[in-house]
Write a protein that holds these residues in place. Sequence first.
Motif, PDB file in Angstrom:
ATOM      1  N   UNK A   1       0.856  -1.181   0.000  1.00 32.82           N
ATOM      2  CA  UNK A   1       0.000   0.000   0.000  1.00 32.82           C
ATOM      3  C   UNK A   1       0.893   1.232   0.000  1.00 32.82           C
ATOM      4  N   UNK A   2       0.769   2.022  -1.054  1.00 35.66           N
ATOM      5  CA  UNK A   2       1.623   3.195  -1.217  1.00 35.66           C
ATOM      6  C   UNK A   2       1.100   3.987  -2.405  1.00 35.66           C
ATOM      7  N   UNK A   3       1.871   4.993  -2.812  1.00 37.80           N
ATOM      8  CA  UNK A   3       1.592   5.677  -4.066  1.00 37.80           C
ATOM      9  C   UNK A   3       2.037   4.810  -5.231  1.00 37.80           C
ATOM     10  N   UNK A   4       1.289   4.905  -6.326  1.00 37.18           N
ATOM     11  CA  UNK A   4       1.735   4.378  -7.599  1.00 37.18           C
ATOM     12  C   UNK A   4       2.137   5.543  -8.484  1.00 37.18           C
ATOM     13  N   UNK A   5       2.921   5.263  -9.522  1.00 33.60           N
ATOM     14  CA  UNK A   5       3.315   6.299 -10.464  1.00 33.60           C
ATOM     15  C   UNK A   5       3.652   5.644 -11.793  1.00 33.60           C
ATOM     16  N   UNK A   6       4.191   6.408 -12.708  1.00 35.00           N
ATOM     17  CA  UNK A   6       4.591   5.890 -14.005  1.00 35.00           C
ATOM     18  C   UNK A   6       5.991   6.383 -14.336  1.00 35.00           C
ATOM     19  N   UNK A   7       6.719   5.547 -15.068  1.00 36.01           N
ATOM     20  CA  UNK A   7       8.040   5.933 -15.562  1.00 36.01           C
ATOM     21  C   UNK A   7       8.137   5.500 -17.023  1.00 36.01           C
ATOM     22  N   UNK A   8       8.986   6.172 -17.813  1.00 33.94           N
ATOM     23  CA  UNK A   8       9.209   5.696 -19.185  1.00 33.94           C
ATOM     24  C   UNK A   8       9.698   4.253 -19.163  1.00 33.94           C
TER      25      UNK A   8
ATOM     26  N   UNK B   1       6.449   2.092 -27.078  1.00 34.44           N
ATOM     27  CA  UNK B   1       5.156   2.761 -26.929  1.00 34.44           C
ATOM     28  C   UNK B   1       4.531   2.485 -25.567  1.00 34.44           C
ATOM     29  N   UNK B   2       5.356   2.107 -24.573  1.00 32.47           N
ATOM     30  CA  UNK B   2       4.800   1.710 -23.282  1.00 32.47           C
ATOM     31  C   UNK B   2       5.434   2.502 -22.144  1.00 32.47           C
ATOM     32  N   UNK B   3       4.637   2.753 -21.119  1.00 34.66           N
ATOM     33  CA  UNK B   3       5.133   3.320 -19.866  1.00 34.66           C
ATOM     34  C   UNK B   3       5.115   2.219 -18.821  1.00 34.66           C
ATOM     35  N   UNK B   4       6.121   2.189 -17.968  1.00 37.68           N
ATOM     36  CA  UNK B   4       6.162   1.186 -16.909  1.00 37.68           C
ATOM     37  C   UNK B   4       5.337   1.652 -15.712  1.00 37.68           C
TER      38      UNK B   4
ATOM     39  N   UNK C   1       7.843  13.342 -11.959  1.00 40.26           N
ATOM     40  CA  UNK C   1       8.303  14.507 -11.216  1.00 40.26           C
ATOM     41  C   UNK C   1       8.604  15.756 -12.036  1.00 40.26           C
ATOM     42  N   UNK C   2       8.431  15.705 -13.352  1.00 37.15           N
ATOM     43  CA  UNK C   2       8.719  16.888 -14.164  1.00 37.15           C
ATOM     44  C   UNK C   2       7.859  16.860 -15.418  1.00 37.15           C
ATOM     45  N   UNK C   3       7.754  18.016 -16.087  1.00 40.71           N
ATOM     46  CA  UNK C   3       7.000  18.074 -17.339  1.00 40.71           C
ATOM     47  C   UNK C   3       7.616  17.144 -18.379  1.00 40.71           C
ATOM     48  N   UNK C   4       8.957  17.109 -18.425  1.00 41.22           N
ATOM     49  CA  UNK C   4       9.629  16.239 -19.389  1.00 41.22           C
ATOM     50  C   UNK C   4       9.282  14.773 -19.143  1.00 41.22           C
ATOM     51  N   UNK C   5       9.292  14.374 -17.877  1.00 39.07           N
ATOM     52  CA  UNK C   5       8.973  12.983 -17.547  1.00 39.07           C
ATOM     53  C   UNK C   5       7.508  12.679 -17.825  1.00 39.07           C
ATOM     54  N   UNK C   6       6.626  13.647 -17.558  1.00 38.49           N
ATOM     55  CA  UNK C   6       5.205  13.445 -17.847  1.00 38.49           C
ATOM     56  C   UNK C   6       4.988  13.250 -19.342  1.00 38.49           C
TER      57      UNK C   6
ATOM     58  N   UNK D   1       5.564   9.728 -20.703  1.00 34.28           N
ATOM     59  CA  UNK D   1       4.596   8.651 -20.456  1.00 34.28           C
ATOM     60  C   UNK D   1       3.182   9.017 -20.891  1.00 34.28           C
ATOM     61  N   UNK D   2       2.918  10.280 -21.164  1.00 34.82           N
ATOM     62  CA  UNK D   2       1.567  10.725 -21.496  1.00 34.82           C
ATOM     63  C   UNK D   2       1.058  10.008 -22.744  1.00 34.82           C
ATOM     64  N   UNK D   3      -0.081   9.366 -22.598  1.00 29.89           N
ATOM     65  CA  UNK D   3      -0.712   8.689 -23.716  1.00 29.89           C
ATOM     66  C   UNK D   3      -0.180   7.307 -24.016  1.00 29.89           C
TER      67      UNK D   3
END
Length: 277
Positions: free
Chosen positions: A84-91, A99-102, A171-176, A179-181
Motif C-alpha cells: 500500500x503506497x503511491x503508484x506512479x509511471x516511468x518511461x 510505446x509503453x510506460x512502466x 516529477x517533471x514536465x519532461x517525464x510526464x 509517459x503521457x498517452x
Amino acid sequence: MTAKKALCVGINKFKNLPSAALQGCVNDADDMEKLLKTLLGFQAQDIVKLTDNKATKANIIKNLKEMVEGAKSGKYSYLVFSMSSHGTQVPDLSGDEPDRADEAFCPHDLAQKGNVWDPQHIITDDELRDLFIQLPENVLLEVYLDTCHSGTGLKAIDLLLDRKPRYLPPPSMEAFQEVDGKRQRGLNKALLENGITHHILWAACRADQTSADASIGGGWHGAFTYFFCKEMNASKNKLARSAVLEKVRGDLQSGNYTQTPQLECEATVRDKNWLKE
C-alpha cells in the motif's frame, strides 16, 4: 501443511517528499498481517511487515528476493506480497516496447534524479516481473497492490476531504510527456507474457483509475484493503475469490468510490477460496 511466507508493506511517509504523505497505508499493512494470521493460517514468524522508514526499495527487494529464493529451494509453496503506497509511471526502462510506460510503486526513499524518478529508489513492474518469473510452478504467489496505476482516471470525487488518490505523477514536465498517452502493460500481463500463470494479482483499481486513501470505519485505510478485509472476515474465508471481489466492488460502489478492483488469475483459482489452496 503449506509452507507460507508473506511480506506486507505500508508507506505513509516519503523521505524526500513530505507533501506526498498518505494516512492509511500503515493501517493496510496491519490489517493484512492480521488477516493472514486469523484466516489464512500464517504464524507471526511467517510474516515480514515493513512500514514507513523501514520500507525502502532495498529492504523491500531484499525481502522479496529471500522469499523467492526460499520458494526455489522448496521451503515455501505459498507467497503473499501486499503493498500500500503511491503508484506512479516511468518511461519504459527496459526498452522492449517504445510505446509503453512502466507501472511503478513508490518506496519510502522515493527520489528524483534529473527529470525522472531515480531508478535506485523506485520499484517498477519490470523488476517485480523479473523476480517473480523465477518461481517454480508448484509455488502460488498472491499479490495485493493498493496503489494507483495511473492518474488519468482522477475525478473530482477523488479529491473530497475524506479521501486522497494514491498516485504521484512523474516529477517533471519532461517525464510526464515521456509517459503521457502511452499504454501500461502492468505486472499481470508482464508475467503472463513470460508464461507464468501460477500467480494471483489483486489490484485496487483498473489501469486507468486511482485508488483511494480514505477516512473510513473510524480511521484511515486504503478503501480496497478495508473492504477486502471486511468481507473476508465477515465470510470467515468461506467464499471464493470471485465472490469476495464482487462484494468488495459493491462496497466501493455504495461508498461512491470511483475505483473498480481487479482480480487476475486462472479461472480455476478465481472460483476457489483460500482454504482449498
